[in-house]
Design a protein around this motif. Structure first.
Motif, short mmCIF file in Angstrom:
data_model
loop_
_atom_site.label_atom_id
_atom_site.label_comp_id
_atom_site.label_asym_id
_atom_site.label_seq_id
_atom_site.Cartn_x
_atom_site.Cartn_y
_atom_site.Cartn_z
N GLY A 41 -11.29 -27.82 43.85
CA GLY A 41 -12.27 -26.78 43.56
C GLY A 41 -13.63 -27.22 44.05
N LYS A 42 -14.46 -26.30 44.48
CA LYS A 42 -15.75 -26.69 45.06
C LYS A 42 -16.77 -27.15 44.03
CE LYS A 42 -18.27 -22.27 45.16
NZ LYS A 42 -19.32 -22.67 44.19
N ASP A 43 -16.60 -26.74 42.77
CA ASP A 43 -17.55 -27.15 41.73
C ASP A 43 -17.01 -28.34 40.94
OD1 ASP A 43 -19.35 -25.13 42.40
OD2 ASP A 43 -18.36 -23.67 41.08
N LYS A 44 -17.93 -29.06 40.30
CA LYS A 44 -17.56 -30.30 39.59
C LYS A 44 -16.75 -31.21 40.52
CE LYS A 44 -17.37 -28.37 34.90
NZ LYS A 44 -16.47 -28.08 33.76
N TYR A 45 -17.23 -31.32 41.74
CA TYR A 45 -16.48 -32.10 42.71
C TYR A 45 -17.42 -32.71 43.75
CZ TYR A 45 -13.34 -33.41 46.49
OH TYR A 45 -12.69 -34.11 47.47
N ILE A 46 -17.16 -33.98 44.08
CA ILE A 46 -17.88 -34.69 45.14
C ILE A 46 -16.84 -35.18 46.14
CG2 ILE A 46 -19.31 -36.70 45.70
CD1 ILE A 46 -20.30 -36.50 42.70
N ALA A 47 -16.92 -34.70 47.38
CA ALA A 47 -15.95 -35.11 48.39
C ALA A 47 -16.21 -36.55 48.82
CB ALA A 47 -16.04 -34.18 49.60
#
Length: 340
Positions: free
Chosen positions: A308-314
């Motif tokens: 998911g794009k939120d609560k996430y660091i690639a």
């Protein structure tokens, strides 16, 4: 005011247009400009010279466009400040000619004045912040007490850290004495890093996965928790334990702002174990950057879809490898930036 605050917003769990991206060990051996400095200066000279540390820290920001810088340093500067005389041997890595494996030696280990013994780190932070000129945030880091303990007792890198584990299991009293000294020093060190200007800190527990879940609680996590408790009101804390998927649920309620995930745990499992309550960071297998750029792009977009794009660091699931082509590292960063 930061020009790019994606990373800090993701740490707070805010909704973002895309995940921020950086790579563990991003200021390192895959970059040709880094290798030029490596051939000119030895490892700890690079760590201990603020101008060199700053130059190396900023390289990946300038050259591949990551959303955050991480200060070039090493986890072993902490035991060095404690008068544990590590060197970096070519072809071997960390080397300690006199491992810490006796009561006498542990009693002689000092808890230093970090402002005195590690002043070069804080000077590097100030110079890096000035040179970055508010472009991106800056991370400071430390090794977990257990990971540093492993090197101190083993005396060098190891596939199983058998000597370190044997010492814990035969003399747990002495092991805890040394672990506490490392913890106290690490807390002071990270607090001083925050005072010097870093925007967040990360704890690297590279060898946590060497321990069983029960032993991990006793010899690693309890000390990481002390660090989180001491730092969480000063700056966001990221906890990363390689091979420690079994502790993700506990990590998610620790007070940390984010948890790093390695490539052996799927995004779906990581979200399930953490009840989707915390920002996660990771978790592409570093070796996957040897894939063709087209495949890297596809895998990165799939990874973001799963987390998911939120609560996430690639990020990667561990540090970038030295044999990764720069254009493949660039493909990883660009894939995150092009995510829609």
């Amino acid at each position: 005011m930061l020009k790019n605050d994606l990373f800090l917003r993701a740490l707070k769990g805010e909704s973002v247009e895309r995940p921020p991206v950086w790579m563990m060990r991003q200021a390192g051996r895959y970059l040709p400009d880094f290798m030029k400095l490596k051939h000119k200066y030895d490892f700890f000279t690079r760590c201990q010279t603020p101008e060199l540390a700053t130059e190396i820290t900023i390289m990946p920001v300038d050259q591949i466009g990551v959303d955050v810088a991480i200060l070039f340093s090493d986890i072993l500067v902490v035991p060095q400040a404690m008068d544990i005389e590590f060197e970096m041997k070519p072809g071997i890595g960390p080397w300690l000619s006199n491992p810490v494996n006796s009561e006498k030696h542990i009693n002689e280990v000092n808890i230093p004045d970090v402002h005195d013994r590690l002043s070069y780190v804080f000077e590097a932070i100030k110079l890096t912040k000035k040179t970055l000129d508010h472009r991106v945030p800056l991370i400071g880091f430390a090794g977990s007490p257990w990971t540093i303990f492993c090197y101190c007792v083993q005396g060098q890198g190891s596939k199983n850290f058998d000597k370190a584990k044997a010492f814990c299991f035969s003399r747990p009293d002495l092991a805890h004495d040394l672990l506490q000294k490392i913890t106290d020093t690490t807390i002071a060190y990270l607090k001083a890093k925050v005072e010097a200007g870093v925007d967040a800190v990360q704890i690297f527990d590279s060898w946590g996965g060497m321990l069983s879940p029960n032993d991990y609680q006793e010899f690693s996590w309890r000390y990481i928790q002390q660090i989180i408790d001491a730092l969480k009101n000063d700056a966001p804390v990221i906890a990363f334990g390689k091979g420690c998927w079994f502790a993700l649920e506990q990590m998610s309620t620790s007070g940390a702002s984010a948890i790093g995930v390695d490539w052996t745990c799927s995004p779906k499992t990581a979200r399930k174990l953490t009840n989707n309550q915390i920002t996660l960071q990771g978790n592409l297998d570093p070796s996957r950057l040897l894939s063709p750029p087209k495949i890297i792009r596809k895998m990165v977009h799939e990874m973001i879809d799963e987390f998911g794009k939120d609560k996430y660091i690639a990020n990667l699931g561990h540090g970038i490898l030295p044999n990764i082509p720069v254009d493949h590292a660039q493909a990883f960063v660009d894939a995150v930036k092009s995510y829609e």
